[in-house]
Design a protein around this motif. Sequence first.
Motif, short mmCIF file in Angstrom:
data_model
loop_
_atom_site.label_atom_id
_atom_site.label_comp_id
_atom_site.label_asym_id
_atom_site.label_seq_id
_atom_site.Cartn_x
_atom_site.Cartn_y
_atom_site.Cartn_z
N ALA A 173 0.85 -1.20 0.00
CA ALA A 173 0.00 0.00 0.00
C ALA A 173 0.88 1.24 0.00
O ALA A 173 1.71 1.42 0.89
CB ALA A 173 -0.91 -0.01 1.22
N LEU A 174 0.69 2.10 -1.00
CA LEU A 174 1.47 3.33 -1.13
C LEU A 174 0.59 4.46 -1.65
O LEU A 174 -0.36 4.21 -2.40
CB LEU A 174 2.65 3.12 -2.11
N PRO A 175 0.95 5.70 -1.30
CA PRO A 175 0.17 6.84 -1.79
C PRO A 175 0.67 7.29 -3.16
O PRO A 175 1.07 8.44 -3.35
CB PRO A 175 0.43 7.91 -0.71
N ALA A 176 0.63 6.38 -4.11
CA ALA A 176 1.21 6.64 -5.42
C ALA A 176 0.19 6.57 -6.56
O ALA A 176 0.58 6.76 -7.73
CB ALA A 176 2.35 5.65 -5.69
N GLY A 177 -1.04 6.30 -6.26
CA GLY A 177 -2.04 6.22 -7.32
C GLY A 177 -1.60 5.26 -8.41
O GLY A 177 -1.11 4.16 -8.14
N ASP A 178 -1.78 5.70 -9.66
CA ASP A 178 -1.37 4.88 -10.80
C ASP A 178 -0.17 5.47 -11.53
O ASP A 178 0.08 5.16 -12.69
CB ASP A 178 -2.53 4.69 -11.77
N ILE A 179 0.60 6.32 -10.82
CA ILE A 179 1.79 6.92 -11.45
C ILE A 179 2.82 5.84 -11.76
O ILE A 179 2.79 4.75 -11.19
CB ILE A 179 2.42 8.01 -10.56
N LYS A 180 3.72 6.16 -12.66
CA LYS A 180 4.78 5.23 -13.03
C LYS A 180 6.13 5.78 -12.58
O LYS A 180 6.36 6.99 -12.59
CB LYS A 180 4.78 4.96 -14.53
N GLU A 181 7.01 4.86 -12.18
CA GLU A 181 8.35 5.21 -11.71
C GLU A 181 9.39 4.40 -12.49
O GLU A 181 9.15 3.23 -12.81
CB GLU A 181 8.51 4.87 -10.22
N PRO A 182 10.55 4.99 -12.79
CA PRO A 182 11.65 4.24 -13.41
C PRO A 182 12.48 3.54 -12.34
O PRO A 182 13.62 3.90 -12.08
CB PRO A 182 12.44 5.32 -14.13
N ILE A 183 11.88 2.56 -11.69
CA ILE A 183 12.47 1.92 -10.51
C ILE A 183 13.89 1.41 -10.83
O ILE A 183 14.11 0.75 -11.85
CB ILE A 183 11.57 0.76 -10.03
N VAL A 184 14.83 1.72 -9.94
CA VAL A 184 16.24 1.44 -10.22
C VAL A 184 16.77 0.36 -9.29
O VAL A 184 16.41 0.29 -8.11
CB VAL A 184 17.09 2.73 -10.09
N ASP A 185 17.61 -0.50 -9.83
CA ASP A 185 18.28 -1.54 -9.04
C ASP A 185 19.44 -0.90 -8.29
O ASP A 185 20.27 -0.20 -8.87
CB ASP A 185 18.80 -2.63 -9.98
N VAL A 186 19.50 -1.13 -6.98
CA VAL A 186 20.55 -0.53 -6.16
C VAL A 186 21.94 -0.98 -6.61
O VAL A 186 22.92 -0.26 -6.43
CB VAL A 186 20.31 -0.85 -4.67
N ASP A 187 22.03 -2.16 -7.22
CA ASP A 187 23.33 -2.60 -7.74
C ASP A 187 23.87 -1.61 -8.77
O ASP A 187 25.08 -1.38 -8.85
CB ASP A 187 23.21 -3.99 -8.38
N ASP A 188 22.99 -1.02 -9.56
CA ASP A 188 23.42 -0.01 -10.53
C ASP A 188 23.92 1.25 -9.83
O ASP A 188 24.92 1.85 -10.24
CB ASP A 188 22.27 0.35 -11.48
N ILE A 189 23.22 1.67 -8.79
CA ILE A 189 23.67 2.84 -8.03
C ILE A 189 25.05 2.59 -7.46
O ILE A 189 25.95 3.45 -7.55
CB ILE A 189 22.67 3.15 -6.90
N ALA A 190 25.25 1.42 -6.89
CA ALA A 190 26.55 1.09 -6.30
C ALA A 190 27.65 1.06 -7.36
O ALA A 190 28.76 1.56 -7.13
CB ALA A 190 26.47 -0.26 -5.59
N ASP A 191 27.35 0.50 -8.52
CA ASP A 191 28.36 0.45 -9.59
C ASP A 191 28.77 1.85 -10.04
O ASP A 191 29.95 2.12 -10.29
CB ASP A 191 27.83 -0.34 -10.78
N VAL A 192 27.79 2.75 -10.14
CA VAL A 192 28.11 4.13 -10.53
C VAL A 192 28.94 4.80 -9.44
O VAL A 192 29.93 5.49 -9.74
CB VAL A 192 26.81 4.93 -10.79
N ALA A 193 28.58 4.59 -8.19
CA ALA A 193 29.33 5.19 -7.09
C ALA A 193 30.77 4.68 -7.05
O ALA A 193 31.71 5.46 -6.83
CB ALA A 193 28.63 4.93 -5.77
N VAL A 194 30.97 3.39 -7.25
CA VAL A 194 32.32 2.83 -7.25
C VAL A 194 33.15 3.43 -8.37
O VAL A 194 34.31 3.79 -8.18
CB VAL A 194 32.27 1.29 -7.36
N ALA A 195 32.56 3.55 -9.55
CA ALA A 195 33.27 4.18 -10.66
C ALA A 195 33.67 5.60 -10.31
O ALA A 195 34.79 6.04 -10.57
CB ALA A 195 32.39 4.15 -11.91
N ALA A 196 32.75 6.34 -9.70
CA ALA A 196 33.01 7.73 -9.34
C ALA A 196 34.09 7.85 -8.28
O ALA A 196 34.92 8.78 -8.31
CB ALA A 196 31.73 8.39 -8.86
N LEU A 197 34.10 6.93 -7.34
CA LEU A 197 35.08 6.97 -6.24
C LEU A 197 36.49 6.62 -6.70
O LEU A 197 37.47 7.01 -6.06
CB LEU A 197 34.66 6.01 -5.13
N THR A 198 36.61 5.90 -7.79
CA THR A 198 37.90 5.34 -8.19
C THR A 198 38.45 5.88 -9.49
O THR A 198 39.55 5.51 -9.89
CB THR A 198 37.79 3.80 -8.30
#
Length: 275
Positions: free
Chosen positions: A143-168
Amino acid sequence: MQDQPILVIGSTGKTGSRIVKSLNEKGFSVREGSRSAAIPFDWDQPETWAPALSGVSAAYVSYFPDLAFPGAADKIKALSEVAAQCGVRKLVLLSGRGEAHAVACEEIVRNSGLAFTLVRAAWFAQNFSEGYLLPPVLDGMVALPAGDIKEPIVDVDDIADVAVAALTDARHDGELYEITGPRLLSFAEAAAEISAAAGIPVHYQPITLEQFHEGMLEIGGPLIADVFTEICRETLDGHNAYLTDGVQRALGREPRDFADFCQTVAASGVWRKAA
């Protein structure tokens, strides 16, 4: 620079734990930033910041519980100043997509005088498997207060990969990467994909912001309820319903699809309810 450790603030969280694992696998020296770490880091104890930041080349900054909380911007500014005093070269900030408070914190880091990368992330897929929505998934009703909106849901593994690239890699200095998944999903569609992958009935129930607030009061009290309700009011109104190319620009590949996330989690057994 590889001889100096990289500090991962929020090292036990969804993104931080993955970043620590990846950096270790790649042979980088890592300093974990948490209250229980060998050199503790605590957002509520500024005296812990300088010891944690001393001698590190770069720091990943994930603010808990969220950049929308009162005082977050002041702490990000103070942390940036301490980092500069400690000789840190670069900050990589985890930010939230479509959040005014998060953008304000991005500007603080951008103007800190340090090298930086801003990682502005969409709604986490792992909220369904590691976060506050796991029990509702197991109970069969999200249950969420999101109605029928759509989201580009992201995998956290992708966030981590981008962060690692940025850190190094200094090639990411000065970049803002807005990270989304490869397609838009309504929460009803997301629940249906989880249900199909996990073999359990999972349904989505749209609720009002007031109903969401009442539920959050039971979980975390007035402050948690107030802030997270405002985050939902600000972000779950449909204005984030578009894709970006942050993963592609940062990593040269496509982001992971929600269906792949579902298959991976289903295979892990996380969505199997205990008898």
